[in-house]
Structures are given as structure tokens and as C-alpha cells.
Design a protein around this motif. Structure first.
Motif, PDB file in Angstrom:
ATOM      1  N   SER A  78     -33.404   3.735  14.305  1.00  0.00           N
ATOM      2  CA  SER A  78     -32.864   4.970  14.848  1.00  0.00           C
ATOM      3  C   SER A  78     -31.390   4.823  15.223  1.00  0.00           C
ATOM      4  CB  SER A  78     -33.685   5.398  16.063  1.00  0.00           C
ATOM      5  OG  SER A  78     -33.129   6.542  16.676  1.00  0.00           O
ATOM      6  N   GLU A  79     -31.068   3.740  15.921  1.00  0.00           N
ATOM      7  CA  GLU A  79     -29.679   3.526  16.323  1.00  0.00           C
ATOM      8  C   GLU A  79     -28.773   3.289  15.115  1.00  0.00           C
ATOM      9  OE1 GLU A  79     -28.495   3.942  19.303  1.00  0.00           O
ATOM     10  OE2 GLU A  79     -30.479   4.426  20.086  1.00  0.00           O
ATOM     11  N   PHE A  80     -29.282   2.611  14.100  1.00  0.00           N
ATOM     12  CA  PHE A  80     -28.486   2.356  12.901  1.00  0.00           C
ATOM     13  C   PHE A  80     -28.198   3.651  12.149  1.00  0.00           C
ATOM     14  CE2 PHE A  80     -28.595   1.549   8.274  1.00  0.00           C
ATOM     15  CZ  PHE A  80     -27.374   0.891   8.154  1.00  0.00           C
ATOM     16  N   MET A  81     -29.201   4.515  12.026  1.00  0.00           N
ATOM     17  CA  MET A  81     -28.990   5.772  11.312  1.00  0.00           C
ATOM     18  C   MET A  81     -27.991   6.665  12.037  1.00  0.00           C
ATOM     19  SD  MET A  81     -32.845   6.679   9.968  1.00  0.00           S
ATOM     20  CE  MET A  81     -32.265   8.163   9.154  1.00  0.00           C
TER      21      MET A  81
ATOM     22  N   GLN B  85     -22.598  -4.261  13.919  1.00  0.00           N
ATOM     23  CA  GLN B  85     -22.320  -3.752  15.265  1.00  0.00           C
ATOM     24  C   GLN B  85     -23.601  -3.313  15.966  1.00  0.00           C
ATOM     25  OE1 GLN B  85     -19.564  -0.505  15.263  1.00  0.00           O
ATOM     26  NE2 GLN B  85     -19.527  -0.293  17.483  1.00  0.00           N
ATOM     27  N   VAL B  86     -24.479  -2.617  15.258  1.00  0.00           N
ATOM     28  CA  VAL B  86     -25.728  -2.145  15.860  1.00  0.00           C
ATOM     29  C   VAL B  86     -26.616  -3.326  16.236  1.00  0.00           C
ATOM     30  CG1 VAL B  86     -27.862  -0.877  15.410  1.00  0.00           C
ATOM     31  CG2 VAL B  86     -25.664   0.099  14.735  1.00  0.00           C
TER      32      VAL B  86
ATOM     33  N   VAL C  91     -30.446  -1.178   2.887  1.00  0.00           N
ATOM     34  CA  VAL C  91     -29.813  -1.975   3.939  1.00  0.00           C
ATOM     35  C   VAL C  91     -30.901  -2.818   4.607  1.00  0.00           C
ATOM     36  CG1 VAL C  91     -28.408  -1.962   6.022  1.00  0.00           C
ATOM     37  CG2 VAL C  91     -28.109  -0.165   4.299  1.00  0.00           C
ATOM     38  N   VAL C  92     -30.698  -4.125   4.632  1.00  0.00           N
ATOM     39  CA  VAL C  92     -31.675  -5.047   5.209  1.00  0.00           C
ATOM     40  C   VAL C  92     -31.168  -5.487   6.576  1.00  0.00           C
ATOM     41  CG1 VAL C  92     -32.971  -7.180   4.897  1.00  0.00           C
ATOM     42  CG2 VAL C  92     -32.326  -5.813   2.894  1.00  0.00           C
ATOM     43  N   LEU C  93     -31.896  -5.091   7.604  1.00  0.00           N
ATOM     44  CA  LEU C  93     -31.598  -5.508   8.974  1.00  0.00           C
ATOM     45  C   LEU C  93     -32.645  -6.519   9.414  1.00  0.00           C
ATOM     46  CD1 LEU C  93     -30.972  -1.947  10.475  1.00  0.00           C
ATOM     47  CD2 LEU C  93     -29.270  -3.487   9.478  1.00  0.00           C
TER      48      LEU C  93
END
Length: 353
Positions: free
Chosen positions: A310-313, A265-266, A295-297
Motif C-alpha cells: 500500500s505504501e509503495f503504490m 525509500q519505502v 517490482v520485487v520488494l
């Protein structure tokens, strides 16, 4: 015709030359602004050459006509013609040097796909063309350039020995651009810790602009010898890893499903994320306080990783609280011997009677 009148006419013609040059230059600028050409690069170069030559050609032509009037010169006409010829050739050399520098830079950018400013190619081209033009000018006015070339060779050797560091930076800059390992616009990180975008590679230094906007000036020789990471090669998008942990009582399959959903979603909602990539979750350590996982983005550019993390956290913290998934606090258990008083571990000021 008397001499005073001839001298007045000479002055008038000599003054009209530069005025016509100014008018010609403005006319070229106006035509260049109004002309919509198919090949904008060639037309820009052609108008630039005409603009550079307008003033010197008109001025020198006016002087030539003025000084060619009968009884208008108190000295040898041949000397005047040689001086004007040399001045004209130097003006043409200057205009051709600018044109050649622009042509070379344009061709190199199209072949290599470079972006940004690359002043090294234009500087070297201007120097080469200007030196050749000066030699041709000297030869045209009767100066023997063969002894001059010999003297220049010896002088060049002495200068090369004296400017060893400068020449090393020059050839290192050529090597940096020719090897295509980095190009202006790439985001790189040096082994010494400096990181930023390649802004320019000139004859002596490589300029790097860091994320706060400051310029880092690195000598080409040191830049060519350092170990660096190019975050724009082979692709600009890159993987980033976020370390997370959860309690030992948590359902790991549920934690993985929730984390993957939040990560997708992020990455979808924010421009910093690479929408075509799928995140990954990998558990790796039984830690002191909980089970740790990674977590691998994937982000589009290096500088976008900070916003994405930042947004993911924030989103993950909010979702974990809603799902009842715990973030473990650091816990440490202390074991004491049976005959040891636990209060002995406390400072004397904290002992109670």
C-alpha cells in the motif's frame, strides 16, 4: 482418657491438618514470589511441586495422627492406613504428573526452539505418569495388577479399534511436532486456502489463528496430509511482487531508476520493509495498453506485505505524476469493414436519424 474427649481431639487434629496445609501453601507462594533465583525454571518447578504437595501432605498427616489415637477408631487401623497410603500416593502422582509435563514441555521447547503453546506433549506426559502412579498405588495396597494389565491390554485393543480416528489424530500431532516442518508461531497457508499462525497442536487438532483473529480448527490427520506453505521457513522475511505498467512512450531506463528509488525509500522508511534487501525491477510483457513490469520488494513478515504494498503504490503514484511518467489506460482499437455502418454496433435505442 474417655472416648468423647478422644473423639473431640481427633476432630481437632483432623481439622488442623488442612489449615496447616493452607498456611504452608501460602508460605511457599510468598517465598517463591520473593526469591530471585538464577535458574528461574528449576525454582518455579520446585516451588510448584511444593505447592501441590502442601495441602494433601498436611491433610493426610493430620488424619493419620488423629486416627492413630488410642480408642479413636471404630474399625481396623490397617484399613485406614491403606486408604491414607493410597490417597497420599495419588496426591504425589498428581503433583509429579504436573511436574513431569512441565519438564517435558520445557525441554522440548529448548531443544526444538518452539514458541507458543504445545499442549500435546504435556497431555501425553500427564496421562502416562498418572496411569503409572495408579498402577503403583494399587500394587502397594495389595491389589494384583497382573490380571488388571491383561484386562487393560484387551480393553486397550478394543478402545484402539473404536477410536481409530482419534488415535490417528494423536499420532499425526506427534508427527507434526517431531518432524519440525511447522512449529507453533509459524505462519502457514494450506492448500485449501486457510492461512494463519500455528497457535497450538493438541492431542486431536491443530489450531490456526488467521489475520482477522479468528481460530481455524484443523484435525491433525488432515493437517499432516495437506500441502502447505510455511512462510517462516527457512526465514521469516519474504519477497513480494507488485505488478506495474507504463506507457509505450515512456523511457524505460528512467522508469526503472525512479521505481528503484521509490522502492528503496519505502522499504527504508517503514518497519514492514526488510531494510537489508535491494528491490528489483523486471520488465516482462508488451501488454495491450502498455509495457508491464514487476517490482520485487522484500518484507520482514508475511502479514507486513499488505502495508508495504500500500505504501509503495501511494509513493510510486505520487512520484510518477511528478516525473511525468504515465500509467496507461486500457485502450482498444476497433476496425470496421468499409461497407459496414459503425452505428450497427450500437443498440437500436441509441441510433440517431
Amino acid at each position: 482418657m474417655n472416648k468423647p474427649l478422644i473423639w473431640v481431639l481427633t476432630v481437632v487434629i483432623a481439622v488442623l491438618g488442612p489449615l496447616l496445609g493452607i498456611l504452608a501453601r501460602r508460605l511457599v507462594d510468598r517465598i517463591a514470589a520473593k526469591t530471585s533465583a538464577r535458574n528461574l525454571t528449576l525454582h518455579r518447578m520446585g516451588f510448584g511441586l511444593a505447592r501441590d504437595l502442601a495441602m494433601p501432605v498436611c491433610s493426610l498427616t493430620g488424619l493419620l495422627i488423629a486416627l492413630s489415637l488410642p480408642n479413636g477408631l471404630p474399625f481396623s487401623p490397617r484399613a485406614v492406613h491403606q486408604i491414607l497410603e493410597a490417597a497420599f500416593m495419588l496426591a504425589v502422582t498428581y503433583a509429579l504428573a504436573r511436574l513431569a509435563a512441565e519438564v517435558v514441555t520445557t525441554v522440548v521447547r529448548r531443544i526444538t526452539g518452539m514458541s507458543g503453546s504445545v499442549s500435546l506433549f504435556s497431555t501425553v506426559t500427564r496421562i502416562v505418569v498418572f496411569v503409572l502412579g495408579v498402577l503403583i498405588t494399587l500394587d502397594s495396597v495389595g491389589v494384583q495388577i497382573t490380571p488388571l494389565l491383561g484386562a487393560l491390554g484387551i480393553g486397550a485393543l478394543a478402545i484402539a479399534l473404536a477410536l481409530e480416528g482419534t488415535l490417528a489424530n494423536l499420532f499425526a500431532g506427534v508427527h507434526i511436532l517431531a518432524s519440525k516442518t511447522v512449529q507453533p508461531g509459524d505462519f502457514v497457508k494450506l492448500d485449501s486456502g486457510e492461512a494463519g499462525w500455528i497457535s497450538d497442536v493438541n492431542w486431536r487438532t491443530t489450531t490456526i489463528q488467521d489475520i482477522p483473529g479468528n481460530y481455524i480448527i484443523v484435525p491433525n490427520r488432515k493437517f499432516a496430509d495437506c500441502i502447505l506453505t510455511n512462510f517462516h521457513r527457512p526465514e521469516q522475511d519474504m519477497a513480494i511482487m507488485v505488478e506495474v505498467s507504463t506507457g509505450y512512450d515512456s523511457n524505460l531506463e528512467h522508469v526503472e531508476a525512479v521505481t528503484m528509488e521509490v522502492a528503496r525509500q519505502v522499504m527504508k522508511e517503514h518497519d514492514a520493509g526488510f531494510k537489508g534487501a535491494d528491490p528489483r525491477v523486471r520488465f516482462h510483457t508488451f501488454g495491450e495498453s502498455g509495457i508491464e513490469f514487476r517490482v520485487v520488494l522484500r518484507t520482514r513478515h508475511y502479514e507486513d506485505q499488505y502495508l508495504l504494498i500500500s505504501e509503495f503504490m501511494k509513493a510510486l503514484h505520487k512520484r510518477y505524476r511528478a516525473e511525468g511518467i504515465t500509467f496507461p489506460y486500457p485502450v482498444r482499437t476497433l476496425a470496421f469493414a468499409r461497407d459496414e455502418d459503425p452505428r450497427s454496433w450500437l443498440p437500436a435505442s441509441l441510433h440517431t436519424p
